[in-house]
Design a protein around this motif. Structure first.
Motif, PDB file in Angstrom:
ATOM      1  N   UNK A  25      57.304 -29.880  -4.685  1.00 32.17           N
ATOM      2  CA  UNK A  25      58.729 -29.562  -4.761  1.00 32.17           C
ATOM      3  C   UNK A  25      59.517 -30.773  -4.290  1.00 32.17           C
ATOM      4  N   UNK A  26      60.812 -30.703  -4.398  1.00 34.00           N
ATOM      5  CA  UNK A  26      61.648 -31.833  -4.022  1.00 34.00           C
ATOM      6  C   UNK A  26      61.595 -32.040  -2.510  1.00 34.00           C
ATOM      7  N   UNK A  27      60.890 -33.086  -2.108  1.00 33.93           N
ATOM      8  CA  UNK A  27      60.662 -33.376  -0.694  1.00 33.93           C
ATOM      9  C   UNK A  27      61.967 -33.493   0.073  1.00 33.93           C
ATOM     10  N   UNK A  28      62.954 -34.122  -0.541  1.00 32.99           N
ATOM     11  CA  UNK A  28      64.186 -34.404   0.185  1.00 32.99           C
ATOM     12  C   UNK A  28      65.005 -33.157   0.490  1.00 32.99           C
ATOM     13  N   UNK A  29      64.641 -32.007  -0.062  1.00 37.44           N
ATOM     14  CA  UNK A  29      65.369 -30.764   0.218  1.00 37.44           C
ATOM     15  C   UNK A  29      64.956 -30.121   1.537  1.00 37.44           C
ATOM     16  N   UNK A  30      63.844 -30.572   2.120  1.00 39.13           N
ATOM     17  CA  UNK A  30      63.245 -29.857   3.224  1.00 39.13           C
ATOM     18  C   UNK A  30      63.222 -30.663   4.525  1.00 39.13           C
ATOM     19  N   UNK A  31      63.458 -29.943   5.615  1.00 35.01           N
ATOM     20  CA  UNK A  31      63.142 -30.507   6.917  1.00 35.01           C
ATOM     21  C   UNK A  31      61.617 -30.562   7.038  1.00 35.01           C
ATOM     22  N   UNK A  32      61.134 -31.510   7.834  1.00 34.34           N
ATOM     23  CA  UNK A  32      59.696 -31.708   7.984  1.00 34.34           C
ATOM     24  C   UNK A  32      59.352 -31.882   9.462  1.00 34.34           C
ATOM     25  N   UNK A  33      58.074 -31.779   9.768  1.00 33.65           N
ATOM     26  CA  UNK A  33      57.706 -31.959  11.166  1.00 33.65           C
ATOM     27  C   UNK A  33      56.221 -32.172  11.352  1.00 33.65           C
ATOM     28  N   UNK A  34      55.854 -32.298  12.621  1.00 32.44           N
ATOM     29  CA  UNK A  34      54.455 -32.440  13.024  1.00 32.44           C
ATOM     30  C   UNK A  34      54.156 -31.446  14.145  1.00 32.44           C
ATOM     31  N   UNK A  35      53.010 -30.806  14.029  1.00 37.23           N
ATOM     32  CA  UNK A  35      52.440 -29.995  15.097  1.00 37.23           C
ATOM     33  C   UNK A  35      51.068 -30.579  15.426  1.00 37.23           C
TER      34      UNK A  35
END
Length: 123
Positions: free
Chosen positions: A27-37
């Motif tokens: 999907x369009x990566x730039x639409x989403x917040x992202x993170x690390x666990x």
């Protein structure tokens, strides 16, 4: 759906550095917040860092603040985690996560998870 694939883990001595990458597709990566666990051995998963869709806002766990830096390149659909001054207690499986929203208001639960990459810090 979003597919997340982490890379860059490995074995490093205390005080060293590693950079993790997470390639996103689907999907369009730039639409989403992202993170690390991360999940240390024998412990539960814990939040490490997160970044909004634009990269303007970032959030960190107190345990990594000042040592880790999260960033993203929307043109490459890639998320990064630069880890400096590593400590043995940073040893864990690190998971890239995606949120089905562009911002991180109200500390949302991640919607997408990568398989993880192992980071081992020796003393």
């Amino acid at each position: 759906q979003v597919q997340l694939v982490e890379s860059g883990g490995g074995l490093v001595q205390a005080g060293g550095s590693l950079r993790l990458s997470c390639a996103a597709s689907g999907r369009t990566f730039s639409n989403y917040a992202m993170g690390w666990f991360r999940q240390p051995p024998g412990k539960e998963r814990e939040f490490v860092a997160a970044i909004t869709w634009s990269g303007i806002s970032t959030y960190y766990a107190d345990s990594v603040k000042g040592r880790f830096t999260i960033s993203r390149d929307n043109s490459k659909s890639t998320l990064y985690l630069q880890m400096n001054s590593l400590k043995p207690e940073d040893t864990a499986i690190y998971h890239c996560v995606g949120y089905a929203r562009p911002t991180l208001v109200d500390a949302p639960t991640p919607n997408y998870w990568g398989q993880g990459t192992q980071v081992t810090v020796s003393s």
